[in-house]
Design a protein around this motif. Sequence first.
Motif, PDB file in Angstrom:
ATOM      1  N   GLU A 134       0.996  -1.218  -0.055  1.00 28.44           N
ATOM      2  CA  GLU A 134      -0.052  -0.020   0.136  1.00 28.44           C
ATOM      3  C   GLU A 134       0.938   1.130   0.013  1.00 28.44           C
ATOM      4  O   GLU A 134       1.825   1.137   0.632  1.00 28.44           O
ATOM      5  N   THR A 142      -3.173   0.965  -3.593  1.00 27.88           N
ATOM      6  CA  THR A 142      -4.131   1.740  -2.333  1.00 27.88           C
ATOM      7  C   THR A 142      -4.468   0.429  -1.485  1.00 27.88           C
ATOM      8  O   THR A 142      -4.860   0.783  -0.465  1.00 27.88           O
ATOM      9  N   LYS A 143      -4.401  -0.888  -1.895  1.00 25.69           N
ATOM     10  CA  LYS A 143      -4.978  -1.777  -1.254  1.00 25.69           C
ATOM     11  C   LYS A 143      -4.239  -2.962  -1.924  1.00 25.69           C
ATOM     12  O   LYS A 143      -4.167  -3.242  -3.009  1.00 25.69           O
ATOM     13  N   GLU A 193      -4.748  -7.374  -1.195  1.00 30.66           N
ATOM     14  CA  GLU A 193      -5.387  -8.321  -0.668  1.00 30.66           C
ATOM     15  C   GLU A 193      -5.160  -9.743  -1.505  1.00 30.66           C
ATOM     16  O   GLU A 193      -5.903  -9.687  -2.515  1.00 30.66           O
ATOM     17  N   THR A 247      -5.457  -3.372  -5.548  1.00 32.19           N
ATOM     18  CA  THR A 247      -6.084  -2.253  -5.860  1.00 32.19           C
ATOM     19  C   THR A 247      -5.142  -1.128  -6.326  1.00 32.19           C
ATOM     20  O   THR A 247      -4.145  -0.750  -5.455  1.00 32.19           O
TER      21      THR A 247
END
Length: 161
Positions: free
Chosen positions: A92, A111-112, A114, A119
């Motif tokens: 991130e 931004t993310k 997972e 993302t």
Amino acid sequence: MPFKLDQVVTVHLSIADETGEVLESTFGSEPLAFLSGRQQILPRLEERIATMPIHGKSTLTLSPEEAFGAYDESAVRIAKRSSFPEGAPLEEGMDFVAVNESGEEMPFMITKVEGDDITIDFNHPYAGKTLTIDVELIGMREATPEELDHGHVHGAGGHHH
Ligand SMILES: [Zn+2]
């Protein structure tokens, strides 16, 4: 009075968001230098600097539209881990640059993370933000032929190469 074209304009500036948090500042470090009339900085900021005397200070507030644009949800995508270079650490807040079919550079930020889903956000980091800018005009000089040839400033506040 608008600037004469192709002046090397050196400024200190500090940019804060609507909460007053300072996002970046050159005060106390190397100033920013740009060539006038070449859209190298935000147009509203350049207009304001053009009205200032040397060593003058000014503050202006810019809406997202006057600064880096509205935040665009469609510029947020989910990419697979496999679309990144193998072994690249993905975290991130990391910045990358993608190159599209026409060879244009498209900076984005993770931004993310997972699992396999990464993302990524192509919005400018300041998109959607109302920015308050404190600016001080440090100096102005004619650009050298070499600087005009390169399209950027050399020396303090510019490129070192
Ligand atoms: Zn150069």
